[in-house]
Write an enzyme that holds these catalytic residues in place. Structure first.
Site, mmCIF file in Angstrom:
data_model
loop_
_atom_site.group_PDB
_atom_site.id
_atom_site.type_symbol
_atom_site.label_atom_id
_atom_site.label_comp_id
_atom_site.label_asym_id
_atom_site.label_seq_id
_atom_site.Cartn_x
_atom_site.Cartn_y
_atom_site.Cartn_z
ATOM 1 N N ASP A 189 -33.063 20.284 -130.678
ATOM 2 C CA ASP A 189 -32.670 19.013 -130.088
ATOM 3 C C ASP A 189 -33.544 17.887 -130.630
ATOM 4 O OD1 ASP A 189 -30.907 20.472 -128.546
ATOM 5 O OD2 ASP A 189 -32.242 20.545 -126.799
ATOM 6 N N LYS A 190 -33.032 16.678 -130.541
ATOM 7 C CA LYS A 190 -33.726 15.506 -131.073
ATOM 8 C C LYS A 190 -35.179 15.421 -130.598
ATOM 9 C CE LYS A 190 -33.569 10.441 -130.892
ATOM 10 N NZ LYS A 190 -32.812 9.256 -130.387
#
Length: 302
Positions: free
Chosen positions: A137-138
């Site tokens: 995830d970011k």
């Protein structure tokens, strides 16, 4: 270009996604399923419901933006390359970096950086995801393996699928645990009403997370976790599901964390795999980022 079309339902209309794909055969059933989930299909002026069967005479309207071609371009973005040879590279991804271009995140991604720093990348996942075998995830930091050719990509993807590649994480979560270790086995699927979120859903895809207590604090617990499956947001969803959401996670908990994190406190600290060419078993490690260590230090002082 915006596309908008309407049709009046006949006397024997099937489920909405199936019916629309039959009326407008230039679009697939999955296309209309996505349109319905995104609120882009209206029945008599209201947003359509999943699995809905329209009544005879209902006015069905759908609209969608014509897809715009994205292009991944090389960008001179610094990378923390933990290991690299002719077949693979292992990257320590920083917080805030998206893995590959997508609408809303078309530049500044890991792929843009890889295209600048590396001559060869596998092409199996297309021009927007060259070399990408798995994702983070970011706002999750830590280790990712990159495939530099298709043979390496196939081998690495199979290792992940067969669970011979080990991905281990460190997370700070809310609350205390009585047990020293445990297992979360709960299926995950797209959230029924919020398409940007995942959720534990009966009938969803199998998802198993193993955890072990690494340290205890007054209101928090530091966990080491291992994935045996790789579902989107898996650790974040599973921890929230058992009542111990990841600290700093703005999506899966409303509990406030009193320290600046810019996202969830989740770090992929260890990656073990078999080299696709040599067969050597290899383990890579990435230390906790500085902000993570600083917050743990402050918690120890309480």
């Amino acid at each position: 270009m915006r596309e908008e079309k309407s049709v009046t339902a006949g006397p024997e209309a099937a489920r909405l996604d199936k019916y629309l794909s039959e009326v407008f055969p230039e679009h697939s059933r999955s296309f209309f399923q996505n349109c319905i989930e995104n609120g882009q299909v209206l029945v008599d002026g209201r947003p359509a419901r999943a699995k809905e069967k329209p009544r005879e005479g209902s006015i069905i309207t759908f609209f969608a933006e014509e897809p715009r071609e994205l292009e991944a371009k090389p960008e001179d973005i610094p990378l923390d390359i933990v290991y690299e040879d002719g077949d693979i590279a292992v990257i320590n991804k920083p917080k805030g970096m998206v893995v590959h271009p997508a609408p809303g995140n078309e530049t500044g991604t890991l792929v843009n950086a890889l295209l600048f720093h590396m001559k060869d990348l596998s092409g199996i996942n297309g021009v927007l995801r060259p070399g990408i075998v798995h994702r983070l995830d970011k706002d999750t930091t830590g280790l990712l393996v990159i495939a530099k050719n298709d043979a390496a990509h196939i081998s690495l993807a199979e290792q992940i699928r067969e669970k011979t590649a080990r991905r281990e994480y460190t997370a700070l979560v809310f609350g205390g645990f009585r047990e020293e270790e445990g297992r979360v086995d709960a299926p995950i699927a797209r959230h029924k009403t919020d398409r940007k979120r995942m959720a534990v859903v009966p009938g969803g895809r199998e998802a198993v997370t193993l955890f072990q207590v690494a340290a205890r604090y007054e209101k928090y617990t530091l966990l080491h976790l291992r994935l045996t499956t790789g579902r989107t947001h898996q650790i974040r969803v599973h921890m929230a599901y058992i009542g111990h959401p990841v600290a700093g996670d703005a999506v899966y908990t409303k509990q406030k964390f009193p320290y600046p994190t810019q996202g969830q406190m989740l770090h992929a600290h260890r990656l073990t795999l078999t080299h696709p060419r040599t067969g050597e078993r290899m383990t890579f490690e990435a230390p906790l980022p500085a902000y993570f260590r600083e917050i743990l230090s402050r918690l120890r002082e309480i």
